[in-house]
Design an enzyme around this catalytic site. Structure first.
Site, PDB file in Angstrom:
ATOM      1  N   MET A   1       0.904  -5.434  -2.570  1.00 24.59           N
ATOM      2  CA  MET A   1      -0.310  -5.801  -3.305  1.00 24.59           C
ATOM      3  C   MET A   1       0.069  -6.154  -4.741  1.00 24.59           C
ATOM      4  O   MET A   1       0.733  -5.378  -5.430  1.00 24.59           O
ATOM      5  CB  MET A   1      -1.305  -4.639  -3.322  1.00 24.59           C
ATOM      6  CG  MET A   1      -1.936  -4.297  -1.978  1.00 24.59           C
ATOM      7  SD  MET A   1      -2.768  -5.672  -1.161  1.00 24.59           S
ATOM      8  CE  MET A   1      -4.060  -6.071  -2.342  1.00 24.59           C
TER       9      MET A   1
ATOM     10  N   HIS B   1      -6.332 -14.483   6.748  1.00 25.58           N
ATOM     11  CA  HIS B   1      -6.238 -13.109   6.253  1.00 25.58           C
ATOM     12  C   HIS B   1      -7.633 -12.486   6.218  1.00 25.58           C
ATOM     13  O   HIS B   1      -8.557 -13.018   5.600  1.00 25.58           O
ATOM     14  CB  HIS B   1      -5.608 -13.130   4.860  1.00 25.58           C
ATOM     15  CG  HIS B   1      -5.309 -11.780   4.288  1.00 25.58           C
ATOM     16  ND1 HIS B   1      -4.190 -11.056   4.614  1.00 25.58           N
ATOM     17  CD2 HIS B   1      -5.987 -11.033   3.389  1.00 25.58           C
ATOM     18  CE1 HIS B   1      -4.193  -9.913   3.947  1.00 25.58           C
ATOM     19  NE2 HIS B   1      -5.270  -9.866   3.189  1.00 25.58           N
TER      20      HIS B   1
ATOM     21  N   SER C   1      -7.479 -15.695   2.265  1.00 25.98           N
ATOM     22  CA  SER C   1      -8.353 -14.540   2.510  1.00 25.98           C
ATOM     23  C   SER C   1      -9.790 -15.021   2.545  1.00 25.98           C
ATOM     24  O   SER C   1     -10.307 -15.528   1.539  1.00 25.98           O
ATOM     25  CB  SER C   1      -8.185 -13.509   1.400  1.00 25.98           C
ATOM     26  OG  SER C   1      -9.302 -12.639   1.419  1.00 25.98           O
TER      27      SER C   1
ATOM     28  N   HIS D   1      -5.991  -6.936   7.303  1.00 29.96           N
ATOM     29  CA  HIS D   1      -5.517  -6.039   6.237  1.00 29.96           C
ATOM     30  C   HIS D   1      -6.549  -4.923   6.127  1.00 29.96           C
ATOM     31  O   HIS D   1      -7.626  -5.116   5.582  1.00 29.96           O
ATOM     32  CB  HIS D   1      -5.396  -6.864   4.945  1.00 29.96           C
ATOM     33  CG  HIS D   1      -5.087  -6.059   3.724  1.00 29.96           C
ATOM     34  ND1 HIS D   1      -5.235  -6.569   2.442  1.00 29.96           N
ATOM     35  CD2 HIS D   1      -4.628  -4.787   3.567  1.00 29.96           C
ATOM     36  CE1 HIS D   1      -4.889  -5.640   1.558  1.00 29.96           C
ATOM     37  NE2 HIS D   1      -4.525  -4.550   2.210  1.00 29.96           N
TER      38      HIS D   1
ATOM     39  N   SER E   1      -9.382 -16.474  -4.026  1.00 29.91           N
ATOM     40  CA  SER E   1     -10.092 -17.359  -4.957  1.00 29.91           C
ATOM     41  C   SER E   1      -9.353 -18.657  -5.229  1.00 29.91           C
ATOM     42  O   SER E   1      -9.995 -19.698  -5.405  1.00 29.91           O
ATOM     43  CB  SER E   1     -10.418 -16.632  -6.261  1.00 29.91           C
ATOM     44  OG  SER E   1      -9.598 -15.536  -6.461  1.00 29.91           O
TER      45      SER E   1
ATOM     46  N   GLY F   1      -3.022 -10.854  -3.739  1.00 29.37           N
ATOM     47  CA  GLY F   1      -3.765 -10.529  -4.958  1.00 29.37           C
ATOM     48  C   GLY F   1      -3.406 -11.425  -6.129  1.00 29.37           C
ATOM     49  O   GLY F   1      -2.276 -11.379  -6.613  1.00 29.37           O
TER      50      GLY F   1
ATOM     51  N   GLY G   1     -10.294 -12.058  -6.693  1.00 29.38           N
ATOM     52  CA  GLY G   1     -10.467 -12.622  -8.023  1.00 29.38           C
ATOM     53  C   GLY G   1      -9.865 -11.837  -9.170  1.00 29.38           C
ATOM     54  O   GLY G   1     -10.212 -12.072 -10.323  1.00 29.38           O
TER      55      GLY G   1
ATOM     56  N   MET H   1      -8.103  -1.891   4.692  1.00 24.84           N
ATOM     57  CA  MET H   1      -8.204  -1.050   3.487  1.00 24.84           C
ATOM     58  C   MET H   1      -9.215   0.031   3.799  1.00 24.84           C
ATOM     59  O   MET H   1     -10.351   0.032   3.295  1.00 24.84           O
ATOM     60  CB  MET H   1      -8.636  -1.920   2.298  1.00 24.84           C
ATOM     61  CG  MET H   1      -7.515  -2.830   1.812  1.00 24.84           C
ATOM     62  SD  MET H   1      -8.138  -4.172   0.779  1.00 24.84           S
ATOM     63  CE  MET H   1      -8.495  -5.366   2.049  1.00 24.84           C
TER      64      MET H   1
ATOM     65  N   GLY I   1      -9.256  -3.980  -3.176  1.00 21.96           N
ATOM     66  CA  GLY I   1     -10.685  -3.703  -3.326  1.00 21.96           C
ATOM     67  C   GLY I   1     -11.531  -4.922  -3.652  1.00 21.96           C
ATOM     68  O   GLY I   1     -12.671  -4.995  -3.219  1.00 21.96           O
ATOM     69  N   PHE I   2     -10.975  -5.842  -4.403  1.00 24.06           N
ATOM     70  CA  PHE I   2     -11.774  -6.991  -4.838  1.00 24.06           C
ATOM     71  C   PHE I   2     -10.933  -8.257  -4.889  1.00 24.06           C
ATOM     72  O   PHE I   2      -9.739  -8.191  -5.213  1.00 24.06           O
ATOM     73  CB  PHE I   2     -12.356  -6.747  -6.241  1.00 24.06           C
ATOM     74  CG  PHE I   2     -13.242  -5.537  -6.284  1.00 24.06           C
ATOM     75  CD1 PHE I   2     -14.596  -5.645  -6.000  1.00 24.06           C
ATOM     76  CD2 PHE I   2     -12.715  -4.285  -6.584  1.00 24.06           C
ATOM     77  CE1 PHE I   2     -15.420  -4.519  -6.015  1.00 24.06           C
ATOM     78  CE2 PHE I   2     -13.524  -3.156  -6.605  1.00 24.06           C
ATOM     79  CZ  PHE I   2     -14.885  -3.277  -6.324  1.00 24.06           C
TER      80      PHE I   2
ATOM     81  N   MET J   1     -12.679  -3.591   4.367  1.00 27.99           N
ATOM     82  CA  MET J   1     -12.817  -2.514   3.372  1.00 27.99           C
ATOM     83  C   MET J   1     -13.936  -1.571   3.785  1.00 27.99           C
ATOM     84  O   MET J   1     -15.003  -2.030   4.197  1.00 27.99           O
ATOM     85  CB  MET J   1     -13.164  -3.106   2.007  1.00 27.99           C
ATOM     86  CG  MET J   1     -12.162  -4.136   1.518  1.00 27.99           C
ATOM     87  SD  MET J   1     -12.694  -4.778  -0.078  1.00 27.99           S
ATOM     88  CE  MET J   1     -11.478  -6.072  -0.324  1.00 27.99           C
TER      89      MET J   1
ATOM     90  N   ASP K   1      -9.790  -9.228   5.172  1.00 28.35           N
ATOM     91  CA  ASP K   1      -9.801  -8.028   4.328  1.00 28.35           C
ATOM     92  C   ASP K   1     -10.907  -7.079   4.765  1.00 28.35           C
ATOM     93  O   ASP K   1     -12.077  -7.292   4.454  1.00 28.35           O
ATOM     94  CB  ASP K   1     -10.007  -8.429   2.868  1.00 28.35           C
ATOM     95  CG  ASP K   1      -8.752  -9.031   2.279  1.00 28.35           C
ATOM     96  OD1 ASP K   1      -7.697  -8.381   2.349  1.00 28.35           O
ATOM     97  OD2 ASP K   1      -8.823 -10.162   1.752  1.00 28.35           O
TER      98      ASP K   1
HETATM   99  C1  DX5 Z   1      -7.897  -7.493  -2.313  1.00 27.69           C
HETATM  100  C2  DX5 Z   1      -7.675  -8.264  -1.018  1.00 27.69           C
HETATM  101  C3  DX5 Z   1      -7.137  -9.634  -1.228  1.00 27.69           C
HETATM  102  C4  DX5 Z   1      -8.045 -10.553  -2.008  1.00 27.69           C
HETATM  103  C5  DX5 Z   1      -7.274 -11.718  -2.492  1.00 27.69           C
HETATM  104  O1  DX5 Z   1      -8.294  -6.196  -1.973  1.00 27.69           O
HETATM  105  O2  DX5 Z   1      -6.738  -7.572  -0.226  1.00 27.69           O
HETATM  106  O3  DX5 Z   1      -6.775 -10.222   0.017  1.00 27.69           O
HETATM  107  O4  DX5 Z   1      -9.135 -10.976  -1.238  1.00 27.69           O
HETATM  108  O5  DX5 Z   1      -8.115 -12.449  -3.319  1.00 27.69           O
HETATM  109  P1  DX5 Z   1      -7.549 -13.196  -4.607  1.00 27.69           P
HETATM  110  O6  DX5 Z   1      -6.535 -14.188  -4.123  1.00 27.69           O
HETATM  111  O7  DX5 Z   1      -8.771 -13.812  -5.173  1.00 27.69           O
HETATM  112  O8  DX5 Z   1      -6.926 -12.160  -5.496  1.00 27.69           O
HETATM  113 ZN    ZN Z   2      -5.831  -8.580   1.601  1.00 29.73          ZN
END
Ligand code: DX5
Ligand code: ZN
Length: 218
Positions: free
Chosen positions: A138, A32, A8, A65, A199, A177, A146, A67, A143-144, A36, A34
């Site tokens: 998920m 990937h 990601s 993806h 991460s 995630g 890490g 969101m 949303g985030f 948002m 993300d």
């Molecule tokens: C969360 C994202 C994930 C995220 C994964 O909302 O969909 O793709 O960036 O990051 P890590 O691997 O750090 O959880």
């Molecule tokens: Zn994602």
């Protein structure tokens, strides 16, 4: 099925995005993305200008993806930019709209994915077996980057895998995630075949080696 790693770029260094994408072209299977909107999830990441920049140098498939609320508004833009896998959240649209969204994504020539957050029972995905090209479980709340991996996700993956097999379907399961080399083996064992990692890849000293470690985890 061969395990695929989908880093990601949410956790990448946006000031050096080109360098990071070129690294992924060599080391990863899928990129990937993300997206948002600050409404479906309490965070804003990036949108089409960034995806367009990635598309110019990506040599491996892009996986968007979404969101966002009203994901259907964006399918066409994704397809035009060459996104090959496009997914949205079931809880963002409801079951009826989900079926038509999956059709719309397929009609645009992309692989259609259906996502659920950790609080959505996995059984809610069963009616879409045969209608989705892949499922995304998920293992943190969207949303985030890490966040910490939610271990109950392993049971959801196993249950979904069993149901997909029982129905004679072959849709791959993607997990997103808190994925790292320390849980990738268990995820593969449970039936996941695409692992998203933010991460664990980009905060590693050697991101390419981190991808390889996830791919080969037992
Ligand atoms: C969360 C994202 C994930 C995220 C994964 O909302 O969909 O793709 O960036 O990051 P890590 O691997 O750090 O959880
Ligand atoms: Zn994602």
């Amino acid at each position: 099925m061969q395990l695929q790693v989908a880093p990601s770029i949410l956790s990448s260094d946006f000031a050096n995005l080109g360098r990071d994408i070129r690294m992924l072209n060599k080391a990863a299977d899928i990129i990937h993305l993300d997206v948002m909107d600050g409404t479906f999830v309490p965070n804003i990441s990036f949108g089409f200008p960034v995806i367009e920049a990635v598309a110019k140098i990506a040599r491996i498939p892009m996986d968007a993806h979404l969101m966002v609320v009203n994901p259907h508004k964006w399918f066409e833009r994704c397809a035009k930019l060459g996104v090959q896998m496009c997914s949205f959240h079931l809880e963002a649209v409801g079951a009826r709209k989900a079926a038509s969204n999956l059709k719309a994504i397929r009609a645009l020539g992309m692989k259609a994915g259906l996502v659920v957050n950790p609080d959505i029972p996995v059984e809610k995905l069963y009616p879409f077996i045969g209608k989705a090209d892949f499922f995304l479980i998920m293992s943190v709340f969207a949303g985030f980057g890490g966040q910490k991996f939610i271990y109950e996700s392993l049971d959801k993956v196993a249950a979904l895998k069993a149901e997909i097999d029982a129905r004679g379907d072959s849709a791959p399961i993607e997990v997103d995630g808190g994925v790292s080399a320390s849980n990738a083996g268990a995820l593969r064992e449970a039936g996941a075949s695409i692992l998203v990692a933010g991460s664990a890849v980009f905060k590693a000293e050697d991101p390419a080696a981190a991808i390889e470690a996830i791919r080969n985890a037992r």
